[in-house]
Design a protein around this motif. Sequence first.
Motif, mmCIF file in Angstrom:
data_model
loop_
_atom_site.group_PDB
_atom_site.id
_atom_site.type_symbol
_atom_site.label_atom_id
_atom_site.label_comp_id
_atom_site.label_asym_id
_atom_site.label_seq_id
_atom_site.Cartn_x
_atom_site.Cartn_y
_atom_site.Cartn_z
ATOM 1 N N LEU A 1 0.974 -1.301 -0.176
ATOM 2 C CA LEU A 1 -0.180 -0.127 -0.196
ATOM 3 C C LEU A 1 0.797 1.192 -0.084
ATOM 4 O O LEU A 1 0.671 2.236 -0.728
ATOM 5 C CB LEU A 1 -1.018 -0.259 1.375
ATOM 6 N N ALA A 2 2.023 1.249 0.802
ATOM 7 C CA ALA A 2 2.904 2.334 0.680
ATOM 8 C C ALA A 2 3.469 2.862 -0.636
ATOM 9 O O ALA A 2 4.098 3.766 -0.663
ATOM 10 C CB ALA A 2 3.890 2.108 1.769
ATOM 11 N N LEU B 1 -7.409 4.104 8.453
ATOM 12 C CA LEU B 1 -7.291 3.017 7.487
ATOM 13 C C LEU B 1 -8.141 1.701 8.010
ATOM 14 O O LEU B 1 -8.031 1.515 8.921
ATOM 15 C CB LEU B 1 -5.786 2.868 7.143
ATOM 16 N N ALA B 2 -8.776 1.010 6.861
ATOM 17 C CA ALA B 2 -9.280 -0.121 7.203
ATOM 18 C C ALA B 2 -8.681 -1.176 6.578
ATOM 19 O O ALA B 2 -8.606 -1.066 5.214
ATOM 20 C CB ALA B 2 -10.866 -0.214 6.750
ATOM 21 N N ASP B 3 -8.580 -2.473 7.169
ATOM 22 C CA ASP B 3 -7.898 -3.554 6.557
ATOM 23 C C ASP B 3 -9.009 -4.477 6.637
ATOM 24 O O ASP B 3 -9.322 -5.110 7.454
ATOM 25 C CB ASP B 3 -6.649 -4.000 7.322
#
Length: 84
Positions: free
Chosen positions: A63-64, A75-77
């Motif tokens: 993601l980074a 942020l949702a995982d």
Amino acid sequence: MDTVQRLFCQLLKDKGLECQEDKLVKFEEYYHQLIVWNEKMNLTGITDREQVYIKHFYDSVSLAFFVPVSSVGNLADIGSGAGF
């Protein structure tokens, strides 16, 4: 730093991310805990150390590559499995 960690760091460097020694220590601790708990709970079928670094750790950092996560507040995982 061993060959697995060097490969991991090179892959991150190729994406513009710096590999920090203190973070490598945490990834290694995570790997060892994953192996211990995987025997009890079957968290993943991938337990080879190099494959864990590439298929789990590298993927979880990806993601980074696209989002400046240092400036993200929430942020949702969803559905990453095994805590990655």
